[in-house]
Each structure stands twice: as structure tokens, then as C-alpha cells.
Design an enzyme around this catalytic site. Sequence first.
Site, PDB file in Angstrom:
ATOM      1  CG  ASP A   9      -1.960  -1.136   1.172  1.00  0.00           C
ATOM      2  OD1 ASP A   9      -1.862  -1.979   0.267  1.00  0.00           O
ATOM      3  OD2 ASP A   9      -2.825  -1.199   2.056  1.00  0.00           O
ATOM      4  CG  HIS A  53     -11.181   1.421   0.320  1.00  0.00           C
ATOM      5  ND1 HIS A  53     -11.297   0.159   0.836  1.00  0.00           N
ATOM      6  CD2 HIS A  53     -10.164   2.012   1.012  1.00  0.00           C
ATOM      7  CE1 HIS A  53     -10.409  -0.008   1.795  1.00  0.00           C
ATOM      8  NE2 HIS A  53      -9.695   1.092   1.918  1.00  0.00           N
ATOM      9  CE  LYS A  95      -4.487  -4.224   1.677  1.00  0.00           C
ATOM     10  NZ  LYS A  95      -4.911  -2.825   1.855  1.00  0.00           N
ATOM     11  CB  CYS A 139      -2.454  -3.064   5.200  1.00  0.00           C
ATOM     12  SG  CYS A 139      -4.150  -2.532   4.916  1.00  0.00           S
TER      13      CYS A 139
END
Length: 197
Positions: A9, A53, A95, A139
Site C-alpha cells: 500500500d 475502495h 483489496k 495492513c
Amino acid sequence: MKKALLVVDVQNDFCSRGALAVKEADSIIPVINKYIELFEKKSLPIFASRDWHPKETTHFKDFGGPWPTHCVMDTFGAEFNCRLKLTSKTVIISKGIDKEKDSYSDFQAFTGGGEAFLDVLKRFNIDELFVCGIATDYCVKASVIDALRYGFKVNVLVDAVKAVNLSSDDGEKALDEMNKSGAVSLTFERVGKIISD
Ligand code: VGL
Ligand code: ZN
């Protein structure tokens, strides 16, 4: 069996001026680039995850969740930081697509073709992961704990992770928890030696 690098990320919204800016996150990007170069040189696989998202999700404060809106798919905030030097062979996994789940772990991530991360790792014959990125206390931690649970050897690259630190010691606590679960903390010099053996 093989070793692989997992970059978690490193996206604009988690870096300086981002919607969920993690303090000093930008400072680890050059270190992550050194790890990428090392794994690339040894022809070892590199995976990069992204928080990805929908606009409306219970992950966000506006819909009852804990976080400001961040990493909305196909927006600038969700792009990898432009200083991150991903290779063309890097496998990207996404994700957080679910509208009703937080999904912090990369083991809830999928490739563009819909392949689950665990299946990708099996296909590449990976048994050991070297994990860096953002955020240590969310994460990175969730991905490391899941990886250990699935039986992988896991190393946390402690010179290339940063924590959100909602409480100032969350990052330290997360590292403790990962180590207690079986992860090994490493820095660049040591990884260089391990990878060269
Ligand atoms: C993350 C908070 C919210 C992370 C993602 O990537 O660690 N943290 N969403
Ligand atoms: Zn998120």
C-alpha cells in the site's frame, strides 16, 4: 521454493498530503526501492498491494466506519506513489473492494484477473515473504499474521515500514505482535546477505 518481496500500500493517500497521510511514510520509499532493486536483480518475484475502495464503504467515516475517505479506486489518491519504482513484472493485487468489510490483509486481495493472493503465491512456489510498506499497525500487520497462519516464513523489513499510530506506540505493539507470532525483523544489510546466499 522461493522468496518474494511484498510491498504493501505505498499509495498517494498514505503519503504526505494524502487523505490518510502516515507520518514520514515518504521517507521509506527510497528504502523500498532498494529492496525492489535487490529482488529484481536476483529474479525473485515482487508483489505490490493497494488499498482499493469503492466510493461508499463502511470502511469510511461517512458510512459509519473508522477512516476518512481514502484510496478510492481509480482516483489519484489510490495510485502508487510516483517515486515508488515498481518493475514491469511486479504483480499488483487489490483489496478493500468489499462495501461492508475493512479487509486489511493482503490475503483478502486479488489480481486484476481475480486470482486470490494465496493462489498467486502457490503458483509462484513462494514459501518465504519479505514484507515492507504501510501501515505497520494495519495492513502490514494483518498481512504478516495471515501469512504466518498460512505457514509462510515471514520477515518484516523494519527499515521500510511506517505506522498510522492513532496511539503513539501502535507501530511498536504491532511489531511485537508480529514477532511473537513468528515473524523475523530484518533491515537492508541483513536481507542483502540472505538473498545472496
Ligand atoms: C490501511 C487504514 C485504512 C493500510 C488501509 O493500508 O494499512 N490503513 N485502510
Ligand atoms: Zn483502507
